[in-house]
Write an enzyme that holds these catalytic residues in place. Structure first.
Site, mmCIF file in Angstrom:
data_model
loop_
_atom_site.group_PDB
_atom_site.id
_atom_site.type_symbol
_atom_site.label_atom_id
_atom_site.label_comp_id
_atom_site.label_asym_id
_atom_site.label_seq_id
_atom_site.Cartn_x
_atom_site.Cartn_y
_atom_site.Cartn_z
ATOM 1 N N SER A 94 0.642 -4.456 -20.938
ATOM 2 C CA SER A 94 -0.069 -3.689 -20.214
ATOM 3 C C SER A 94 0.272 -3.304 -18.867
ATOM 4 O O SER A 94 -0.003 -2.499 -18.239
ATOM 5 C CB SER A 94 -1.728 -4.105 -20.157
ATOM 6 N N ASN A 109 3.182 -1.093 -18.894
ATOM 7 C CA ASN A 109 3.255 0.135 -19.613
ATOM 8 C C ASN A 109 1.928 0.870 -19.491
ATOM 9 O O ASN A 109 1.838 2.171 -19.748
ATOM 10 C CB ASN A 109 3.567 0.177 -20.968
ATOM 11 N N TYR A 110 0.621 0.381 -19.043
ATOM 12 C CA TYR A 110 -0.511 0.971 -19.081
ATOM 13 C C TYR A 110 -1.333 1.036 -17.987
ATOM 14 O O TYR A 110 -2.087 1.988 -17.702
ATOM 15 C CB TYR A 110 -1.587 0.447 -20.015
ATOM 16 N N LEU A 111 -0.927 0.040 -17.008
ATOM 17 C CA LEU A 111 -1.656 -0.269 -15.723
ATOM 18 C C LEU A 111 -0.952 0.953 -14.494
ATOM 19 O O LEU A 111 0.126 0.457 -14.078
ATOM 20 C CB LEU A 111 -1.892 -1.235 -15.260
ATOM 21 N N SER A 113 -6.151 1.877 -17.171
ATOM 22 C CA SER A 113 -5.896 1.849 -15.814
ATOM 23 C C SER A 113 -7.320 1.980 -15.338
ATOM 24 O O SER A 113 -7.568 1.202 -13.959
ATOM 25 C CB SER A 113 -5.490 3.163 -15.209
#
Length: 586
Positions: A540, A543-545, A417
Site C-alpha cells: 500500500s 502503490n496506493y498511498l 489514500s
DNA sequence: GAATGGACTTGAACAAATTACG
DNA sequence: CGTAATTTGTTCAAGTCCATTC
C-alpha cells in the site's frame, strides 16, 4: 483526445519536478507530448543475459533407480532446477512433479528418455547437497572475494543499468533477462513446474530511437527485431513460453516516465474525491433499478467502493489458478445471513483473490443490497457467476461515463489514500517521534487491512516477539533499580546538602529518564510488531498511498522523512517530497 | 460484444545487505 | 567481532485496462 489534453494541462500547471534546476524543469515540461508519444530519444545497451549453463563436476551424481547415471548437458541442466528446489514444498505437489517431468523428458536424449520413465525413481539429493555446499562456500568467501563480486555487479549496473531517455539518464528497473528455471505459479496453478526456457538474443525485441546508438547483440547472435516505437515505454521485450505473454524491460520507479504516471494516478483519485458523493448516490439509486444489469452493476460498485475489491477480470479456465475479483465472484464465494449475532443483513465473503490470497470478511450491508444479493442468487449453482450480467468492461464503461478517467481500480487508490489521511488526523498524538511513527504505521496498517495485503507470518515471529519481551522485562528491572538509586541519591543529598550529592541526584535523574524513554520505545516496538504479524505494509505504501499525504504529515509533525521512506522510496517519491507542503490535502 | 494481444501496475516471495546483539 | 535479526532490494507472477479484430 480531450482526456489526454486535460492531463497535459494538469501536468503543465502543477510544476512537476524533483530536485531539478528550474531550467531542467522547463525542459521536462517541453518534453511532454500531446500525441501519445512517450519519448523522442531513447538509447540503451540492451539486456544482460543469464550466464550459460555450467555442467556439474563428474563427482556430483544423479541416480536413477539407485544407480548413478550421467546425464546429457541439456537434461542435466533441467534436472538441476528441480534439485535446487528439493527442500521446497513445490516439489511435493503432484501437478508440479507431473509438469516438470513432462518438460524434462523433452530435453532428454532418446536413451535417457527410454530409461528415465518414473520421477519417483529419480534421486537428486547428491545434486541438492552440492548446491547447498556451493551456497555455503559463497557465504564463507573472504572479504576480498566478496568485494570483487560486488565490484563486478556494480560495473554491470553502470554499463547496462541506465539508459538515456530524452535528456535524462534514467535507471532501468530490470536489465537482466530472467534465467531459465521451473515455473513457480502461485496457489493451485495448473502450470507449476513447467520449464521456463532460456531466453536468447534471437527472442528479444529491442526498442530504441532510430538516431540512437543501437544496442549490440552478443557476438555471433542477432536480435529478433529492432524497432523504434515511441508510443511505448519499454526498452526490450520477449515472449515467455508458459502463458505466451510478453515480458518487458522498463525503467525504474525513480524515472520521469514512471513518476509522472504515478502522479497522474493520484490526481485521478483526487478527482474522484470531488465527485464520489454523487457517484455513491447514483449507485444507491441504481439498487432500485428495474433492470437487473444495472442493479448488478450498482451492487458490484458498492463492494468495490466499500471493500476495496479488485475489478475481477475473467480468466481463461485451466490456464491459471482459480482466483476472482468483484465482477468474477461466484455464488459459492458469498453467504448471506439475515441475522448474525446482533447484526442484520450480514454478507460473508470467502474467496481467493490475486496471488491466491484468501479474502475473508463478514460485513453488514444495507437492506437493499442484501435483498438484491438474494435475488442474484436465485436459481443458481455454486459455480455460477454472482453477477451474470456484468463484467469489468461493462463496469468500466459505466465508470468512464461517471467521471473522465474513472476505472474500478481508482476506487482502491482513492479509498486507500483518503483512509490514510483520515487515520493520520485521528491517530497522531503530539508525543515522541517513536509514538508518532507508531501512529503512522497504524494508519498505514488500516489501509493494508482494507486492501487485504497479507504476508506469511515471519518464520521467526514467535521467537523474536519473545526476545523483545525479555528485553522489555530487563528494561523494567533496570528502571526500578535506577529509581531506587535516584531515591537513595535524593536522601543522600537531603542529609548532606553538598554540591557533590546534588550533582549525583541530577545524574541519577537523567539515568531514570533515559531508561524510561528506552522502555517506551521498546513497548511501542512490541505493539507495532504484534499488530503487524500478518499484515504487509509495503504494497500500500508503494502503490496506493498518495506520497504527498505522508510528506505533508512529516512536515507538520516534525518527523524526518527518512523515518517513513527509505532511500529507494525517497527516490521513487522524489516528486512528492519536492511538491507537498505541510498543508497538502489529498 | 467476445476474443485476443499488448502495455503497464500491483503483489508476495525470496535474496542480499545492513544493523543489532551477545 | 561473528552471528542472528531485520530491513531493503530483486524477482517475476498476476492483476488491470485498453486497443484491435472478427
Amino acid at each position: 483526445m480531450t482526456q489526454i489534453l486535460s492531463i497535459q494541462n494538469i501536468l503543465k500547471k502543477a510544476s512537476f519536478s524533483t530536485d531539478m534546476k528550474e531550467s531542467q524543469r522547463v525542459m521536462w515540461e517541453e518534453e511532454r507530448y500531446t500525441d501519445g508519444s512517450k519519448w523522442r530519444f531513447l538509447e540503451h545497451k540492451g539486456p544482460v543475459f543469464a550466464p550459460p549453463y555450467e555442467p556439474l563436476p563428474d563427482k556430483v551424481r544423479f541416480y536413477y533407480d539407485g544407480k548413478p547415471m550421467k546425464l546429457s548437458a541439456p537434461a542435466e541442466e533441467v534436472a538441476t532446477f528441480f534439485a535446487k528446489m528439493l527442500d521446497h514444498e513445490y516439489t511435493t505437489k503432484d501437478i508440479f512433479r507431473k509438469n516438470f517431468f513432462k518438460d524434462w523428458r523433452k530435453e532428454m536424449t532418446s536413451e535417457e528418455k527410454s530409461k528415465i520413465t518414473d520421477l519417483n525413481k529419480c534421486n537428486f539429493s547428491d545434486m541438492n547437497e552440492y548446491f547447498k555446499a556451493q551456497s555455503e562456500a559463497r557465504k564463507q568467501m573472504s572479504k576480498e572475494e566478496k568485494q570483487k563480486i560486488k565490484e563486478e555487479n556494480e560495473r554491470l549496473l553502470q554499463e547496462y543499468g541506465f539508459c538515456i531517455m530524452d535528456n535524462h539518464k534514467e535507471r532501468i528497473g530490470n536489465f537482466r533477462i530472467e534465467p531459465p528455471g521451473l515455473f513457480r505459479g502461485r496457489g493451485d496453478h495448473p502450470k507449476m513446474g513447467m520449464l521456463k526456457r532460456r531466453i536468447r538474443p534471437e527472442d528479444i525485441i529491442i526498442n530504441c530511437s532510430k538516431d540512437s546508438k543501437h544496442p549490440k547483440p552478443p557476438p555471433g547472435t542477432k536480435w529478433k527485431e529492432v524497432r523504434h516505437d515511441n508510443k511505448v515505454t519499454w526498452l526490450a521485450s520477449w515472449t515467455e513460453n508458459i502463458q505466451g505473454s510478453i515480458k518487458y524491460i522498463m525503467l525504474n520507479p525513480s524515472s520521469r516516465i514512471k513518476g509522472e504516471k504515478d502522479w497522474q494516478k493520484y490526481e485521478t483519485a483526487r478527482r474522484l474525491k470531488k465527485c464520489v458523493d454523487r457517484i455513491r448516490n447514483q449507485y444507491r439509486d441504481d439498487w432500485k433499478s428495474k433492470e437487473m444489469r444495472i442493479r448488478q452493476r450498482a451492487v458490484a460498485l458498492y463492494f468495490i467502493d466499500k471493500l476495496a475489491l479488485r475489478a475481477g477480470n475473467e480468466k481463461e479456465e485451466g490456464e491459471t489458478a482459480d482466483t476472482v475479483g468483484c465482477c468474477s465472484l461466484r455464488v459459492e464465494h458469498i453467504k448471506l445471513y439475515p441475522k448474525m449475532d446482533d447484526q442484520e443483513y450480514v454478507v460473508e465473503f470467502d474467496f481467493l483473490g490475486k496471488d491466491s490470497i484468501r479474502y475473508y470478511n463478514r460485513i453488514p450491508v444495507e437492506k437493499r443490497v442484501f435483498k438484491n444479493l438474494q435475488l442474484f442468487l436465485e436459481n443458481k449453482q455454486p459455480e455460477d457467476d454472482l453477477f451474470d450480467r456484468l463484467n469489468t468492461s461493462i463496469l468500466n464503461k459505466h465508470l468512464q461515463e461517471l467521471m473522465d478517467g474513472l476505472t474500478a481500480k481508482v476506487f482502491r487508490t482513492y479509498n486507500a489514500s483518503i483512509t490514510l489521511q483520515q487515520q493520520l488526523k485521528e491517530l497522531t498524538s503530539d508525543d515522541s517521534i517513536p509514538a508518532k511513527i507508531l501512529s503512522y504505521n497504524r494508519a498505514n496498517r488500516a489501509v493494508a487491512i482494507l486492501c487485504n495485503h497479507q504476508r506469511a507470518p515471519p518464520k521467526t515471529f514467535e521467537k523474536s516477539m519473545q526476545n523483545l519481551q525479555t528485553k522489555i522485562d530487563e528494561k523494567q528491572n533496570q528502571l526500578s533499580a535506577a529509581r531506587k538509586q535516584l531515591k537513595a541519591a535524593k536522601a543522600d543529598h537531603k542529609a548532606s546538602h553538598d554540591d557533590k550529592s546534588k550533582k549525583a541526584v541530577e545524574v541519577k535523574r537523567k539515568a531514570v529518564q533515559r531508561i524510561e524513554e528506552q522502555l517506551m520505545k521498546l513497548q511501542v516496538q512490541a505493539t507495532d510488531r504484534e499488530e503487524n504479524k500478518q499484515i504487509a505494509l509495503g504494497t500500500s505504501k508503494l502503490n496506493y498511498l498518495d506520497p504527498r499525504i505522508s510528506v505533508a504529515w512529516c512536515k507538520k509533525c516534525d518527523v524526518p522523512i527518512e523515518k517513513i521512506y527509505n532511500k529507494t522510496q525517497r527516490e521513487k517519491f522524489a516528486w512528492a517530497i519536492d511538491m507537498a507542503e505541510k498543508d497538502y490535502e489529498f
